[in-house]
Design a protein around this motif. Sequence first.
Motif, PDB file in Angstrom:
ATOM      1  N   LEU A  80       0.825  -1.209   0.000  1.00 57.96           N
ATOM      2  CA  LEU A  80       0.000   0.000   0.000  1.00 57.96           C
ATOM      3  C   LEU A  80       0.862   1.264   0.000  1.00 57.96           C
ATOM      4  O   LEU A  80       0.535   2.264  -0.636  1.00 57.96           O
ATOM      5  CB  LEU A  80      -0.897  -0.029   1.253  1.00 57.96           C
ATOM      6  N   GLU A  81       2.002   1.198   0.699  1.00 55.24           N
ATOM      7  CA  GLU A  81       2.855   2.379   0.804  1.00 55.24           C
ATOM      8  C   GLU A  81       3.605   2.649  -0.498  1.00 55.24           C
ATOM      9  O   GLU A  81       3.716   3.779  -0.934  1.00 55.24           O
ATOM     10  CB  GLU A  81       3.853   2.181   1.961  1.00 55.24           C
ATOM     11  N   LYS A  82       4.105   1.575  -1.114  1.00 55.02           N
ATOM     12  CA  LYS A  82       5.023   1.779  -2.243  1.00 55.02           C
ATOM     13  C   LYS A  82       4.585   1.151  -3.548  1.00 55.02           C
ATOM     14  O   LYS A  82       5.282   1.241  -4.537  1.00 55.02           O
ATOM     15  CB  LYS A  82       6.403   1.220  -1.878  1.00 55.02           C
ATOM     16  N   LEU A  99      -0.599  -2.024  11.320  1.00 52.92           N
ATOM     17  CA  LEU A  99       0.010  -0.699  11.358  1.00 52.92           C
ATOM     18  C   LEU A  99      -0.864   0.125  12.301  1.00 52.92           C
ATOM     19  O   LEU A  99      -2.053   0.312  12.028  1.00 52.92           O
ATOM     20  CB  LEU A  99       0.028  -0.097   9.949  1.00 52.92           C
ATOM     21  N   SER A 100      -0.264   0.544  13.413  1.00 50.42           N
ATOM     22  CA  SER A 100      -1.093   1.180  14.448  1.00 50.42           C
ATOM     23  C   SER A 100      -0.540   2.519  14.886  1.00 50.42           C
ATOM     24  O   SER A 100       0.662   2.778  14.797  1.00 50.42           O
ATOM     25  CB  SER A 100      -1.167   0.279  15.686  1.00 50.42           C
ATOM     26  N   ALA A 121       5.330  10.393  14.008  1.00 50.26           N
ATOM     27  CA  ALA A 121       6.493   9.787  13.326  1.00 50.26           C
ATOM     28  C   ALA A 121       6.090   8.456  12.701  1.00 50.26           C
ATOM     29  O   ALA A 121       5.394   7.653  13.328  1.00 50.26           O
ATOM     30  CB  ALA A 121       7.622   9.556  14.328  1.00 50.26           C
ATOM     31  N   THR A 122       6.526   8.224  11.478  1.00 48.56           N
ATOM     32  CA  THR A 122       6.188   6.966  10.794  1.00 48.56           C
ATOM     33  C   THR A 122       7.136   6.682   9.636  1.00 48.56           C
ATOM     34  O   THR A 122       7.779   7.601   9.108  1.00 48.56           O
ATOM     35  CB  THR A 122       4.731   7.013  10.251  1.00 48.56           C
ATOM     36  N   SER A 123       7.184   5.406   9.243  1.00 46.08           N
ATOM     37  CA  SER A 123       7.871   5.040   7.997  1.00 46.08           C
ATOM     38  C   SER A 123       6.838   4.845   6.893  1.00 46.08           C
ATOM     39  O   SER A 123       7.183   4.383   5.804  1.00 46.08           O
ATOM     40  CB  SER A 123       8.634   3.724   8.181  1.00 46.08           C
ATOM     41  N   TYR A 124       5.590   5.140   7.198  1.00 39.85           N
ATOM     42  CA  TYR A 124       4.494   4.925   6.233  1.00 39.85           C
ATOM     43  C   TYR A 124       3.720   6.232   5.974  1.00 39.85           C
ATOM     44  O   TYR A 124       2.530   6.323   6.259  1.00 39.85           O
ATOM     45  CB  TYR A 124       3.560   3.816   6.759  1.00 39.85           C
ATOM     46  N   PRO A 125       4.417   7.240   5.408  1.00 34.62           N
ATOM     47  CA  PRO A 125       3.756   8.541   5.227  1.00 34.62           C
ATOM     48  C   PRO A 125       2.579   8.506   4.257  1.00 34.62           C
ATOM     49  O   PRO A 125       1.601   9.243   4.452  1.00 34.62           O
ATOM     50  CB  PRO A 125       4.884   9.435   4.695  1.00 34.62           C
ATOM     51  N   VAL A 126       2.642   7.658   3.242  1.00 34.23           N
ATOM     52  CA  VAL A 126       1.554   7.629   2.242  1.00 34.23           C
ATOM     53  C   VAL A 126       0.268   7.079   2.883  1.00 34.23           C
ATOM     54  O   VAL A 126      -0.808   7.678   2.790  1.00 34.23           O
ATOM     55  CB  VAL A 126       1.965   6.771   1.017  1.00 34.23           C
ATOM     56  N   GLU A 142       6.037  13.101  10.391  1.00 39.39           N
ATOM     57  CA  GLU A 142       7.502  13.122  10.448  1.00 39.39           C
ATOM     58  C   GLU A 142       7.984  11.773   9.914  1.00 39.39           C
ATOM     59  O   GLU A 142       7.857  10.745  10.568  1.00 39.39           O
ATOM     60  CB  GLU A 142       7.924  13.306  11.917  1.00 39.39           C
ATOM     61  N   GLU A 143       8.517  11.778   8.702  1.00 37.54           N
ATOM     62  CA  GLU A 143       8.924  10.491   8.107  1.00 37.54           C
ATOM     63  C   GLU A 143      10.301  10.076   8.613  1.00 37.54           C
ATOM     64  O   GLU A 143      11.269  10.812   8.478  1.00 37.54           O
ATOM     65  CB  GLU A 143       8.945  10.600   6.574  1.00 37.54           C
ATOM     66  N   ILE A 144      10.364   8.896   9.218  1.00 36.82           N
ATOM     67  CA  ILE A 144      11.670   8.331   9.592  1.00 36.82           C
ATOM     68  C   ILE A 144      11.723   6.877   9.154  1.00 36.82           C
ATOM     69  O   ILE A 144      10.702   6.204   9.093  1.00 36.82           O
ATOM     70  CB  ILE A 144      12.019   8.480  11.100  1.00 36.82           C
ATOM     71  N   SER A 145      12.943   6.412   8.855  1.00 39.06           N
ATOM     72  CA  SER A 145      12.999   5.098   8.205  1.00 39.06           C
ATOM     73  C   SER A 145      13.167   3.933   9.175  1.00 39.06           C
ATOM     74  O   SER A 145      12.928   2.795   8.823  1.00 39.06           O
ATOM     75  CB  SER A 145      14.115   5.078   7.157  1.00 39.06           C
TER      76      SER A 145
END
Length: 291
Positions: A80-82, A99-100, A121-126, A142-145
């Motif tokens: 879903l993200e990519k 994903l919570s 903060a998330t690695s799933y901005p989309v 806030e996108e972080i990997s």
Amino acid sequence: MPKIMEKRLRIAIQKSGRLSDGSIELLKSCGISISKGKHKLKSISNNFPIEILYLRDDDIPKYVAQNIADIGIIGQNVALEKGSELTISKHLGFSRCRLSLAIRREEDFNGLAWLNGKRIATSYPVILQDFFTQNNITAEIEEISGSVEIAPGIGLADAVCDIVSTGSTLMMNGLKEVYTVMKSEAVIVQSDVIDPVRNQILSKLLFRIDAVRKAKANKYILLNAPNDAITRIIEIIPGMKSPTVLPLAQEGWSSVHSVVAESDFWDVIDSLKDLGAEGILVIPIEKMMVN
Ligand code: PRT
Ligand code: ZN
């Protein structure tokens, strides 16, 4: 050699991580033999026309979209993200997680409106932005990997949106889960442009996966029962078409063979016993072809 053997379906799977074992096991359970050297990036099967590419899971959607691989096995979260341009062709039932949204343990959560004006903060901005849009929330992403769960503790964010399985990572970081944005499991993604020969191989593979997954979800059941209970027993275990009923040597008794879903297995056994069933045997099914 038949034409279908000339081309191989190219399958991208995770090289090493939470999806790798499940992906390999799935292929093996479909009767596909794979020999993988430890550091190999590619391998082929000698009994099914596939080529396997071992990649980082995040890169798989791109490889499939660019037609370097025909299909990929990834988490629904990554799909879903990519992988918005890809199609999910099969749910696979392993690597389940969610994903919570999670906030500091001491905060009171009064519903999604709590998130308004906050920084997450998330690695799933989309996925998260879509979720905010659908729920009319205005919050900063806030996108972080990686290591998302430490963000609130170091003052980088008010909350996180991250993958949760047992919940222990959140707990260890003083966070509590407050809302599930999506549930996820491993899926097969494919591009819409697959060469027709490779598409035929894909159909065969999907057929085998269905057979293996249905077999896992069901058990074969054999029992003996008095003849006057047979009609009601058939209602409880109707099987794939209808159960096999065979007379026993003992007058007034029959043997019934059928299939029962794993999910309601124990309730079914209780009902069968109440109807007088005896000598109940339950056997795993290895493959199950329906239609
Ligand atoms: O190296 P590569 O990029 O290929 O792998 P990766 O590190 O990005 O992914 P990986 O192997 O950790 O996860 C691959 C996929 O497995 C994810 O995209 C999910 O679909 C699925 N999955 C299932 C999980 C988890 N369970 C999981 N528990 N992915 C991550 N976690 C992490 C989560 O990020 C958090 O740090 O585990 C922690 C939470 O676990 P609990 O049990 O403490 O709640
Ligand atoms: Zn990854």
